[in-house]
Design an enzyme around this catalytic site. Sequence first.
Site, short mmCIF file in Angstrom:
data_model
loop_
_atom_site.label_atom_id
_atom_site.label_comp_id
_atom_site.label_asym_id
_atom_site.label_seq_id
_atom_site.Cartn_x
_atom_site.Cartn_y
_atom_site.Cartn_z
N ASP A 163 0.83 -1.19 0.00
CA ASP A 163 0.00 0.00 0.00
C ASP A 163 0.87 1.25 0.00
O ASP A 163 1.98 1.24 0.54
CB ASP A 163 -0.88 0.04 1.26
CG ASP A 163 -1.97 -1.02 1.27
OD1 ASP A 163 -2.25 -1.58 0.20
OD2 ASP A 163 -2.53 -1.26 2.35
N MET A 164 0.36 2.33 -0.55
CA MET A 164 1.11 3.59 -0.57
C MET A 164 1.54 3.99 0.84
O MET A 164 2.65 4.48 1.05
CB MET A 164 0.26 4.70 -1.19
CG MET A 164 0.99 6.03 -1.28
SD MET A 164 0.08 7.32 -2.16
CE MET A 164 -1.07 7.82 -0.86
#
Length: 206
Positions: free
Chosen positions: A53-54
């Site tokens: 995930d970012m």
Amino acid sequence: MNQVPDILHIDDQIIVINKPAGLLSVPGLYNKDCAYARLQAVHGELHIIHRLDMDTSGILVYARNKAALTAVQQQFEKQTTRKVYEALLIGKLKGNRGCVNLPICVDWPNRPLQKICHVEGRYALTRWQRLEQTENFTRVELYPQTGRSHQLRLHMLSIGHPIIGDPFYAPESAKENPRLMLHARELDFNHPSSGERLAFVLPAPF
């Protein structure tokens, strides 16, 4: 030019990096700046094996040719890789270790959020172990057996202890913390050409 993430290992088959929190692993719908694009600009041909995930930091591996992509991707699919994450959870978690087995699917009206769903959800399993605890937080190791989107974030939320700094599932905490306290700390897999077992460890920055 955007800074290339720190490289932990590079050869003619793979590149292993330390992805910082706040940087996409792969191009998004509107944001094309990502670890993949930055590396590709410098090192040429690159293939996406898995994602973080970012908001998550830590160890991420890309393939440098299609044969390497297939070889490593199959290890992720067959769950022969070893993955260890570290996280800080809100509150005092009861017990020393446990397991969360709850299916996950996309929360379509609220994308990119995911949700627990026993009808449409896909199998997802996370094991956890407590490392330390204070009055306000619990530090845990997380061992995902599957790799669903937002799996660790949702599974910790489901047991009443969301990850500190999570803008999706603990927005009040995110206002008070500079980042999501989730880090991909360890990754083991077999090298795609030599078969040698590679083991990477990157201590959590929080």
